[in-house]
Scaffold this active site. Structure first.
Site, PDB file in Angstrom:
ATOM      1  N   CYS A  38      19.536  56.814  43.812  1.00 53.55           N
ATOM      2  CA  CYS A  38      19.166  58.462  44.886  1.00 53.55           C
ATOM      3  C   CYS A  38      20.916  58.787  45.471  1.00 53.55           C
ATOM      4  CB  CYS A  38      18.092  58.552  45.580  1.00 53.55           C
ATOM      5  SG  CYS A  38      18.401  59.752  46.898  1.00 53.55           S
ATOM      6  N   CYS A  77      21.470  58.655  49.115  1.00 52.95           N
ATOM      7  CA  CYS A  77      20.939  57.633  49.296  1.00 52.95           C
ATOM      8  C   CYS A  77      22.261  56.972  49.487  1.00 52.95           C
ATOM      9  CB  CYS A  77      19.803  56.804  48.507  1.00 52.95           C
ATOM     10  SG  CYS A  77      17.961  57.313  48.452  1.00 52.95           S
TER      11      CYS A  77
END
Length: 122
Positions: free
Chosen positions: A30, A33
C-alpha cells in the site's frame, strides 16, 4: 516509544489498556501506508506516553475483518479501552498531531456517560 506489532493475540489486551493507544492498519503493498509510516514513527518517538500499535492486514486478515477494515491505511485511536477515532487514509503530520491532541483533550467521564446513554434500552 517505538511502534508495537499487534496480532490477534495481543490486540484486545493492548487497546483495552488504560491510556491512549493508536493503531495503524497497513499492508506492505500500500503506497499511502508507506507514506504514512514515517509520520507515525516520528509521532511514536515524540509521544512516549502513548502506545503506538501497528497491524499488518496481510498477516492479520481475520483481525482486520473483525475490525471491519475496508480501506488502508486506517488509523484507530482508543482511550481507556474506548474507540474514540477511526478514519481511513494517510494523515499528514499536522493532522496526526491534531488527532492526538483532540484525544488528549477528551473528557472521558463525559464520553463514557454518552456511551451508557446510547446503550440504554429505549
Amino acid at each position: 516509544m517505538t511502534t508495537v506489532t499487534l496480532t490477534a493475540e495481543s490486540f484486545a489486551d493492548t487497546v483495552t489498556a488504560e491510556g491512549i493507544t493508536l493503531v495503524d492498519w497497513w499492508a506492505s503493498w500500500c503506497g499511502p501506508c508507506r507514506q504514512f509510516a514515517p509520520i507515525y514513527e516520528t509521532a511514536s518517538a515524540k509521544h512516549e506516553d502513548i502506545t503506538f500499535g501497528s497491524v499488518n492486514t496481510e498477516e492479520e486478515q481475520q483481525l482486520a475483518a473483525q475490525a471491519q477494515i475496508t480501506s488502508i491505511p486506517t488509523l484507530m485511536v482508543f482511550r481507556d479501552g474506548v474507540l474514540v477515532f477511526s478514519q481511513p487514509g494517510a494523515l499528514p503530520e499536522s493532522g496526526l498531531e491534531q488527532v492526538i491532541q483532540a484525544v488528549r483533550d477528551l473528557d472521558m467521564d463525559d464520553v463514557k456517560r454518552q456511551i451508557a446513554e446510547q446503550e440504554k434500552p429505549a
